[in-house]
Design a protein around this motif. Structure first.
Motif, mmCIF file in Angstrom:
data_model
loop_
_atom_site.group_PDB
_atom_site.id
_atom_site.type_symbol
_atom_site.label_atom_id
_atom_site.label_comp_id
_atom_site.label_asym_id
_atom_site.label_seq_id
_atom_site.Cartn_x
_atom_site.Cartn_y
_atom_site.Cartn_z
ATOM 1 N N LYS A 33 0.831 -1.209 0.000
ATOM 2 C CA LYS A 33 0.000 0.000 0.000
ATOM 3 C C LYS A 33 0.865 1.259 0.000
ATOM 4 C CE LYS A 33 -3.986 -1.931 2.411
ATOM 5 N NZ LYS A 33 -4.754 -1.919 3.676
ATOM 6 N N ARG A 36 2.472 1.670 -3.344
ATOM 7 C CA ARG A 36 1.472 2.155 -4.296
ATOM 8 C C ARG A 36 1.281 3.661 -4.123
ATOM 9 N NH1 ARG A 36 -1.960 -1.701 -3.117
ATOM 10 N NH2 ARG A 36 -1.211 -3.213 -4.617
ATOM 11 N N ASN A 39 3.971 5.553 -5.625
ATOM 12 C CA ASN A 39 4.068 5.291 -7.063
ATOM 13 C C ASN A 39 5.329 4.494 -7.423
ATOM 14 O OD1 ASN A 39 2.722 5.399 -9.481
ATOM 15 N ND2 ASN A 39 3.754 7.266 -10.164
ATOM 16 N N ARG A 41 6.188 1.186 -8.528
ATOM 17 C CA ARG A 41 5.592 -0.028 -9.099
ATOM 18 C C ARG A 41 6.418 -1.276 -8.844
ATOM 19 N NH1 ARG A 41 2.917 1.931 -14.786
ATOM 20 N NH2 ARG A 41 1.896 3.745 -13.908
ATOM 21 N N VAL A 44 5.710 -2.428 -5.362
ATOM 22 C CA VAL A 44 4.342 -2.949 -5.308
ATOM 23 C C VAL A 44 4.337 -4.395 -5.797
ATOM 24 C CG1 VAL A 44 2.007 -2.784 -6.250
ATOM 25 C CG2 VAL A 44 3.206 -0.711 -5.553
ATOM 26 N N THR A 48 3.572 -7.460 -3.291
ATOM 27 C CA THR A 48 2.352 -8.191 -3.620
ATOM 28 C C THR A 48 2.666 -9.662 -3.876
ATOM 29 O OG1 THR A 48 1.345 -6.195 -4.532
ATOM 30 C CG2 THR A 48 0.379 -8.300 -5.199
#
Length: 67
Positions: A33, A36, A39, A41, A44, A48
């Motif tokens: 989070k 994200r 920004n 990526r 993330v 994830t």
């Protein structure tokens, strides 16, 4: 994938591992989070993926206890 290892664990031991994994999972979800929001990526994706792998392992372990 790595080689499989067979070990014997009690239901209580598996539940302890699942609890630890849940805490670890929460950390990766929060990190994703934040990434994200920043920004970022690449982070993330990394966080994830880690969270997904932990969730998969937790499910496998929970299935063993529920049987």
């Amino acid at each position: 994938m790595t080689d499989s290892i067979n070990i014997s664990l009690s239901s209580d031991e598996i539940e302890i591992i699942v609890d630890a994994l849940e805490a670890d999972l929460e950390g990766y979800v929060e990190a994703a989070k934040e990434a994200r929001g920043n920004n970022n990526r690449e982070d993330v994706t990394t966080f994830t993926e880690a969270a997904t792998r932990i969730q998969t392992l937790m499910s496998k372990l929970q299935d063993l206890v529920e049987d």
